[in-house]
Design an enzyme around this catalytic site. Structure first.
Site, PDB file in Angstrom:
ATOM      1  N   HIS A 222       0.826  -1.206   0.000  1.00 42.53           N
ATOM      2  CA  HIS A 222       0.000   0.000   0.000  1.00 42.53           C
ATOM      3  C   HIS A 222       0.866   1.265   0.000  1.00 42.53           C
ATOM      4  CE1 HIS A 222      -3.294   2.606   1.899  1.00 42.53           C
ATOM      5  NE2 HIS A 222      -3.844   2.128   0.796  1.00 42.53           N
ATOM      6  N   LYS A 224       3.298   4.384  -1.178  1.00 44.21           N
ATOM      7  CA  LYS A 224       3.390   5.330  -2.297  1.00 44.21           C
ATOM      8  C   LYS A 224       4.671   6.118  -2.107  1.00 44.21           C
ATOM      9  CE  LYS A 224      -1.258   4.832  -1.558  1.00 44.21           C
ATOM     10  NZ  LYS A 224      -1.865   4.377  -0.305  1.00 44.21           N
ATOM     11  N   ASP A 229      16.733  10.538  -8.401  1.00 45.96           N
ATOM     12  CA  ASP A 229      18.181  10.757  -8.290  1.00 45.96           C
ATOM     13  C   ASP A 229      18.699  10.646  -6.859  1.00 45.96           C
ATOM     14  OD1 ASP A 229      18.348  11.070 -10.997  1.00 45.96           O
ATOM     15  OD2 ASP A 229      18.436  13.265 -10.960  1.00 45.96           O
ATOM     16  N   HIS A 400      -8.923  11.424   1.847  1.00 50.44           N
ATOM     17  CA  HIS A 400      -8.126  10.207   1.821  1.00 50.44           C
ATOM     18  C   HIS A 400      -6.828  10.391   2.608  1.00 50.44           C
ATOM     19  CE1 HIS A 400      -5.615   7.086  -0.424  1.00 50.44           C
ATOM     20  NE2 HIS A 400      -6.685   6.396  -0.111  1.00 50.44           N
ATOM     21  N   LYS A 402      -3.985  10.629   5.433  1.00 52.31           N
ATOM     22  CA  LYS A 402      -3.646   9.841   6.618  1.00 52.31           C
ATOM     23  C   LYS A 402      -2.680  10.678   7.453  1.00 52.31           C
ATOM     24  CE  LYS A 402      -3.940   6.795   2.888  1.00 52.31           C
ATOM     25  NZ  LYS A 402      -5.303   6.419   2.951  1.00 52.31           N
ATOM     26  N   ASP A 407      -0.438  18.211  19.492  1.00 48.78           N
ATOM     27  CA  ASP A 407      -0.022  19.442  20.184  1.00 48.78           C
ATOM     28  C   ASP A 407       0.597  20.479  19.250  1.00 48.78           C
ATOM     29  OD1 ASP A 407      -0.923  18.374  22.534  1.00 48.78           O
ATOM     30  OD2 ASP A 407       1.050  17.767  23.259  1.00 48.78           O
TER      31      ASP A 407
END
Length: 482
Positions: A222, A224, A229, A400, A402, A407
């Site tokens: 899952h 990404k 370089d 979507h 996450k 604080d």
């Protein structure tokens, strides 16, 4: 009738036997065990087939090769950082980073997540801006482009990205792509053919070994990541597809969070890619060459750890990091996730924070992309609301992102949702961030998102229909295996 009765009894006996063998002999969470027992008991035989596809634990066979890291001194650097923190001699860049050394130590010891303190970070919350930046960086690539995406569609955006990759490969740039075989199941292999003709390399993660069935269907990459370089890295929630540009009517505007990083944290992303590549392409492994880890110094001041987790690990590193962050909160906890299906440890940590007077806010979507998962999400959100948490329903498309901000001091952005699947089944990667300026920027983004949301109040939650309540009950019962 006698023969039929004997057959049915034999069928049930075999089902009970298989349930006992397959569930009790595998060490797993008690709630997941009970959920699978319900499936195996009430859907005999068919339930067992479902278990074979979705429920079997991942083989103990080694998936990733960690030995190669020794060649570039990662093991040595990790041990050195651990020793310096133990001896209270680590050169933290500022007091805010030092304040969270327990969390840093936790992620160092359990994941080998080296702390880097020279990172420049840009934040993207819109798909157009993120992919414009990524494509620009890929256009400027001189040596290599490494990509991991759970979803790589062959639509307008996918073709735009692929055109750049094909052109760069033709110029001699080393291009490698890992896509998840399940997440990208609608993308034909022919989509990558021209890139491969030009010298690029493409590999699926955990493809099916048998036609029409994949016994590792439940364990998906899952992650990404994009590394250009060895100097620029991208990490976050956006996949490659038109929906991530808000072009699907079903979801509308797509709200996500992604980071562009320039600094030594890119080395950790590169290491993650190499391990994933060598797992996906065992006959064409790549080594930890200097070209992938160029000597350069970031000009930023963001301290960061890149943390990976997956079903191959003994510890749930990202979840443990989340809980440690939550437990450290004194003022506020801001959470965004499309799925909120916490296990007992995570929801108890959030409840304790609420009951201790911490301002806990959770933002979830206003629509499902997976019906069962969404109803489990609203059920757990309702439970958390009972302890004083504020629940916001994002009403400007689909959220979507996450993200976790504590604080206004520390934050986490990555691919892991707040659910069983991300913590136990998927291969995930998150950036844990220790810089007030960036954490406050993410907090400001959260507060702006509230203006595009409505609050789920106890009164509003009580008004849901009996049908929705039933769906919540069933979804929650099955939540450990969703």
């Amino acid at each position: 009738m006698g023969i039929l009765a004997v057959f049915l009894i034999l069928l049930l006996v075999l089902n009970v036997f298989f349930a006992g063998v397959t569930v009790f002999l595998e060490r797993r969470d008690t709630s997941a065990t009970w959920a699978w027992l319900l499936v195996l008991t009430f859907v005999p035989i068919v339930g067992f087939i479902i278990y074979l596809i979705f429920g079997r634990k991942l083989s103990n066979k080694k998936i990733f090769d960690w030995k190669g890291q020794e060649k570039i001194g990662i093991k040595e650097s990790t041990a050195n950082q651990i020793d310096l923190i133990r001896q209270k001699e680590f050169p933290f860049s500022d007091t805010n980073v030092k304040k969270h050394r327990d969390l840093i130590y936790l992620l160092l010891v359990n994941d080998g997540a080296i702390l880097t303190q020279d990172n420049e970070v840009e934040t993207y919350i819109d798909g157009h801006e993120k992919f414009d930046a990524l494509i620009k960086d890929m256009e400027n690539a001189k040596d290599h482009i490494h990509l991991i995406y759970y979803i790589f569609h062959s639509d307008t955006l996918g073709k735009r990205v692929m055109e750049v990759l094909e052109r760069k490969a033709k110029q001699g740039v080393n291009v490698k792509i890992i896509y998840d075989a399940m997440g990208s199941r609608t993308t034909k292999k022919s989509f990558f053919r021209e890139l491969e003709r030009n010298g690029g390399m493409v590999r699926p993660f955990f493809p099916s070994k048998f036609p029409l069935i994949n016994f590792r269907l439940n364990y998906r990459n899952h992650r990404k990541l994009a590394i250009i370089d060895g100097e620029v890295g991208y990490i976050g929630g956006f996949n490659i597809g038109d929906e991530y540009l808000g072009l699907w009517k079903k979801f509308g505007y797509w709200r996500d969070t992604h980071l562009r990083v320039r600094g030594k944290a890119v080395y950790a992303m590169q290491t993650r890619f190499i391990m994933d590549w060598n797992s996906a392409a065992p006959n064409q492994k790549i080594d930890y060459k200097a070209r992938y880890f160029p000597a350069f110094y970031g000009n930023g001041h963001t301290s960061m750890q890149i943390v990976s987790s997956g079903p191959d690990s003994e510890w749930q590193q990202i979840k443990n990091g989340y809980i440690k962050m939550i437990n450290s909160a004194k003022k506020s906890i801001y959470l965004q996730s499309p799925y909120f299906i916490p296990d007992a440890s995570l929801i108890e940590a959030l409840k304790i924070a609420c009951l201790s007077g911490v301002d806990v806010r959770l933002m979830i979507p206003n629509k499902p992309d997976h019906a069962f998962v969404y109803r489990a999400t609203t059920s757990y959100a309702g439970e958390l609301m009972e302890t004083g948490a504020k629940i916001f329903i994002y009403d400007n498309g689909f959220i979507h992102a996450k993200t976790l901000i504590v604080d206004g001091e520390i934050a986490s952005v990555g691919t892991a949702n707040l659910d069983f699947r991300s913590f136990r089944l998927n291969f995930e990667v998150n950036a844990f961030i220790y810089e007030k300026q960036l954490a406050q920027k993410l907090e400001d983004i959260f507060l702006e998102d509230i203006l595009k949301s409505y609050q789920l109040t106890p009164e509003l939650y009580k008004q849901r229909s009996k049908w929705i309540k039933l769906k919540e009950a069933v979804s929650r019962l099955l939540s450990p295996i969703l």
